[in-house]
Design a protein around this motif. Structure first.
Motif, short mmCIF file in Angstrom:
data_model
loop_
_atom_site.label_atom_id
_atom_site.label_comp_id
_atom_site.label_asym_id
_atom_site.label_seq_id
_atom_site.Cartn_x
_atom_site.Cartn_y
_atom_site.Cartn_z
N LYS A 133 35.53 38.42 40.37
CA LYS A 133 35.99 39.02 39.12
C LYS A 133 36.94 38.07 38.38
O LYS A 133 36.84 37.88 37.18
N ARG A 136 34.92 34.99 37.10
CA ARG A 136 34.05 35.37 35.98
C ARG A 136 34.86 35.57 34.70
O ARG A 136 34.41 35.24 33.61
N SER A 137 36.08 36.12 34.85
CA SER A 137 36.91 36.39 33.67
C SER A 137 37.31 35.09 32.96
O SER A 137 37.71 35.11 31.80
N ASP A 145 30.95 38.52 27.94
CA ASP A 145 30.98 39.83 28.61
C ASP A 145 31.80 40.83 27.79
O ASP A 145 32.95 40.54 27.42
N PHE A 150 32.07 43.66 34.06
CA PHE A 150 32.04 43.27 35.47
C PHE A 150 32.00 44.50 36.38
O PHE A 150 31.11 44.63 37.22
N VAL A 154 27.99 44.27 36.25
CA VAL A 154 27.69 43.06 37.05
C VAL A 154 27.84 43.29 38.56
O VAL A 154 26.93 42.99 39.34
N TRP A 155 28.96 43.88 38.98
CA TRP A 155 29.17 44.06 40.42
C TRP A 155 28.21 45.09 41.02
O TRP A 155 27.58 44.81 42.06
#
Ligand SMILES: Nc1ncnc2c1ncn2[C@@H]1O[C@H](COP(=O)(O)OP(=O)(O)OP(=O)(O)O)[C@@H](O)[C@H]1O
Ligand SMILES: NC(=O)c1ccc[n+]([C@@H]2O[C@H](CO)[C@@H](O)[C@H]2O)c1
Length: 205
Positions: A133, A136-137, A145, A150, A154-155
């Motif tokens: 996380k 990705r951020s 995004d 997320f 995504v997760w």
């Protein structure tokens, strides 16, 4: 005589280090090239939105998998020509007793059965939820995004895709993406190098 091994790296969630590992191997392995799944995303306007309003990017339907398969098959049919066309090989280099290595990297490469069946070695880089996380951020995709993407999309998709992958694929080497980069790279390189030596030994005898 050609010996072909395809190696793929899969880390379901972004930023586990697939590209880093693939680039490293490509630089170290003679006659190798990379095919990356992320270059086969469909245009944004054809990617559908789910019931929560999230663009469904984390499925095979969001990717031009037939085109990706075509590229892999074209490499497999004539790897020397494949490399030559992309300027990755010297014009006059010998084609005898050569070993060609294809590195396929992507986040859903084991879920596509026809592609998965072509692989000789499979590696899966794993990182936990919080690290993923956070990494990705720090990335910006096109499109970026949206808020809560997320956790809301995504997760959960990662967990679902991973379950499917484990149902259809065995012989995956799981790698700890939290380990120092050099350690992961060296371990995979050693593993592949051994396989290459084994194949070349076979070719010589
Ligand atoms: N073992 C590692 N430890 C710490 N950081 C790493 C490690 N491997 C890669 N990274 C870093 O994590 C980030 C993501 O790496 P990379 O782009 O290789 O991931 P990826 O899995 O290919 O992601 P994506 O699919 O989103 O492109 C980069 O900043 C990279 O330097
Ligand atoms: N077109 C793209 O490359 C794109 C667009 C939107 C989202 N993503 C994300 O890429 C990851 C795989 O590397 C997936 O988790 C996608 O969400 C990619």
């Amino acid at each position: 005589l050609y010996f072909i091994i395809s190696i793929c790296f899969n880390r379901r969630v972004t930023n586990g280090g697939k590209s880093t590992l693939s680039q490293f191997l490509h630089q170290k392995i003679h006659n190798s090239c990379i095919i990356a799944q992320d270059t086969y995303f469909k245009d944004d306007f054809v990617v559908p939105v789910d019931s929560n309003g999230f663009k469904q990017y984390d499925t095979l339907d969001a990717l031009h998998m037939e085109e990706m398969m075509k590229e892999v098959c074209s490499w497999k049919k004539d790897p020397h020509e494949f490399l030559r066309q992309r300027g990755l090989i010297a014009k006059d280099s010998s084609t005898d007793d050569e070993l060609y290595v294809l590195i396929v990297e992507g986040f859903l490469i084991f879920n596509h059965r026809p592609l998965n069946e072509m692989f000789d070695m499979r590696y899966f880089l794993e990182i936990p939820y919080d690290v993923c996380k956070m990494r990705r951020s720090m990335r910006v995709y096109a499109p970026p995004d949206p808020p809560n993407y997320f956790d809301g999309y995504v997760w959960p998709m990662y967990l679902q895709n991973r379950e499917e992958m484990e149902r259809i694929t065995s012989e995956i080497v799981f790698l700890d993406g939290l380990k120092p980069k050099d350690e992961v790279l060296a371990a995979v390189y050693e593993d592949i190098h051994k396989e290459i030596a084994r194949l070349q030994g076979k070719a010589a005898s």
